[in-house]
Design an enzyme around this catalytic site. Structure first.
Site, PDB file in Angstrom:
ATOM      1  N   CYS A 181      40.553  42.381  50.693  1.00 39.82           N
ATOM      2  CA  CYS A 181      39.279  41.864  50.204  1.00 39.82           C
ATOM      3  C   CYS A 181      39.464  41.089  48.896  1.00 39.82           C
ATOM      4  CB  CYS A 181      38.292  43.033  50.079  1.00 39.82           C
ATOM      5  SG  CYS A 181      36.578  42.573  49.865  1.00 39.82           S
ATOM      6  N   HIS A 182      38.981  41.637  47.770  1.00 44.65           N
ATOM      7  CA  HIS A 182      39.125  41.003  46.458  1.00 44.65           C
ATOM      8  C   HIS A 182      40.442  41.384  45.778  1.00 44.65           C
ATOM      9  CE1 HIS A 182      34.820  40.297  47.008  1.00 44.65           C
ATOM     10  NE2 HIS A 182      34.860  39.456  45.999  1.00 44.65           N
TER      11      HIS A 182
END
Length: 173
Positions: free
Chosen positions: A103-104
């Site tokens: 994800c991030h």
């Protein structure tokens, strides 16, 4: 068995920490939660999980770990500018140890300047950030480029966990 660092800060994506963490432990590996301060309780952004950090990043030595996992959510944004976090992942990369970021999570890899000519995926809205950092972006559930393992979102967790465990099997042979 492998010793795996989990880099964790506040507002992590609950399942992106819980599911890989549980899978790593169930596979018999040691999982160590590293944050900015030892003993901090960090909460997931969904309110479904919380963890206490085992170690501060200043105490952590990359030489003592076989791999690192970086969950997403807002946690990477809270960690990425810390020079000790950056140095930790840089050392892991220099030693070609597995770095799994979902994800991030790749935001930390941007700040550590590790993405030039690397191929990866991430949360779709970060695509331009990855490209601007010199990465080759692929919109796939999991991308493995050498020691770097990346995935996009919680729905990609099964593939992310599978590839992370596969990499851990290789370091423990």
């Amino acid at each position: 068995m492998a010793k795996v660092a989990f880099l964790l800060g506040p507002q992590f994506e609950d399942s992106e920490m819980k599911n890989p963490y549980d899978a790593v432990k169930e596979a018999g590996h040691e999982a160590v939660i590293i944050g900015l301060t030892k003993g901090d309780t960090v909460e997931g952004k969904q309110g479904e999980a919380s963890y206490q950090t085992d170690l501060s990043i200043e105490e952590a030595n990359a030489d003592e770990y076989d791999a690192v996992v970086i969950p997403g959510g807002s946690s990477p944004e809270n960690l990425r500018l810390n020079r000790f976090i950056q140095t930790f992942v840089q050392k892991m990369n220099q030693q070609q140890k597995p770095i799994s970021a979902i994800c991030h999570g790749p935001q930390i890899l941007i700040s550590a300047n590790l993405l030039h000519d690397r191929t990866l995926t991430c949360y779709p809205q970060l695509k331009d950030d990855m490209i601007n950092a010199g990465a080759n972006f692929k919109d796939e559930e999991v991308v493995v480029d050498g020691n770097l393992i990346t995935s996009r979102t919680p729905k990609d967790e099964p593939a992310f966990i599978r590839e992370t465990l596969k990499a851990l099997d290789k370091v423990t042979v």
